[in-house]
Design a protein around this motif. Sequence first.
Motif, PDB file in Angstrom:
ATOM      1  N   TRP A  44     -13.713 107.820  21.887  1.00 48.38           N
ATOM      2  CA  TRP A  44     -15.103 107.380  21.724  1.00 48.38           C
ATOM      3  C   TRP A  44     -15.359 106.077  22.467  1.00 48.38           C
ATOM      4  O   TRP A  44     -16.448 105.847  22.978  1.00 48.38           O
ATOM      5  CB  TRP A  44     -15.415 107.213  20.232  1.00 48.38           C
ATOM      6  N   LEU A  45     -14.354 105.219  22.560  1.00 41.25           N
ATOM      7  CA  LEU A  45     -14.511 103.967  23.295  1.00 41.25           C
ATOM      8  C   LEU A  45     -14.656 104.238  24.789  1.00 41.25           C
ATOM      9  O   LEU A  45     -15.485 103.612  25.463  1.00 41.25           O
ATOM     10  CB  LEU A  45     -13.304 103.062  23.032  1.00 41.25           C
ATOM     11  N   THR A  65     -18.183 105.579  25.344  1.00 41.09           N
ATOM     12  CA  THR A  65     -19.189 104.515  25.199  1.00 41.09           C
ATOM     13  C   THR A  65     -19.177 103.568  26.392  1.00 41.09           C
ATOM     14  O   THR A  65     -20.234 103.229  26.950  1.00 41.09           O
ATOM     15  CB  THR A  65     -18.940 103.723  23.902  1.00 41.09           C
TER      16      THR A  65
END
Length: 345
Positions: free
Chosen positions: A65-66, A69
């Motif tokens: 997810w990082l 993002t």
Amino acid sequence: MDASVALILAQDGITNGAIYALLSLALVLVFAVTRVIFIPQGEFVAYGALSMAAIHAGLLPPTMWLVVTLGIAVALVECVAALREGAAARLPLIVARNAMLPAVAAIAVHFLPLKSLAYPLQAAIALLFVVPLGPQIYRLAFQPVAEASVLLLLIVSVAVHFVLLGLGLYFFGAEGGRTPAFTDGGFDLGPTYIQFQTLWIVGIAALLIAGLALFFERSIYGKALRATAINRTGARLMGISADLAGKLSFTLAALVGAFSGILVAPITTIYYDTGFLVGLKGFVGAIIGGLVSYPLAAAGAILVGLIESYSSFYASAYKEVIVFTLIIPVLLWRSLTTHHVDEEH
């Protein structure tokens, strides 16, 4: 201490020293190319190890997810820059490369049976969602201030370290992670017992170092990094992009850090903040090499591993103090033998 204990400690020191050597080489590379003392190098170790542990448990790596993002953030920054340069035609490629590609990879991994995958495939997925953080961090945090002083770059590096440390706690929690050994067992060699896991770590580290050496000697990108490290201005005049060199050096640093985490995860429990101490010991090796010499940095890292191992036997309460005290005589000697040169020159 008898010979068998001394050999066991030497084995442990060489194993740890091989990891420190990889981190030292990454730190020297990043500093030589970008003038950044990359404090967050250890976070890539923790992220790689904990992502691997999550995948082995059948869970999606939280760093996924990082990466997605930060990919969206990089796409926005690049789109704004392209619009300012009047290059609107580049927008679809920028969005596809920086935002859509990580998202598609995350969706694809979501449907994989992670726990039942072979160990190499699990490691590849862990690297897939840790290594891209390197160039993403460079683009967002360091590229806008690439021409600033070394002190300012160091301040930014410390800030990035604390951000990644906090994100590590958020993503992975305070509990540590560990993965099973690549190969169980070992064999007797004289008075000592050699573990197969030690041979894996030292062998893979040696192959990775040899691969990096071939990359710098044979590939056009490696030669471009060497040219940038020797003379940034001259490399720029010859058409070598400083931004590309910076992204590539951070990519290699993230690859080395994440791979080191995967190697060390089977021999010790890794926590979200473990990487900082491991990275500092790699930094000691890099300091011994003057942040410019790859062979001296690797040799210094092996020395750090051996001193740490024997210190843990004789004075375990002070082993960290003894290791970090190595910096003092090295810095003192270099301050007495090196003439100061202004950064502008």
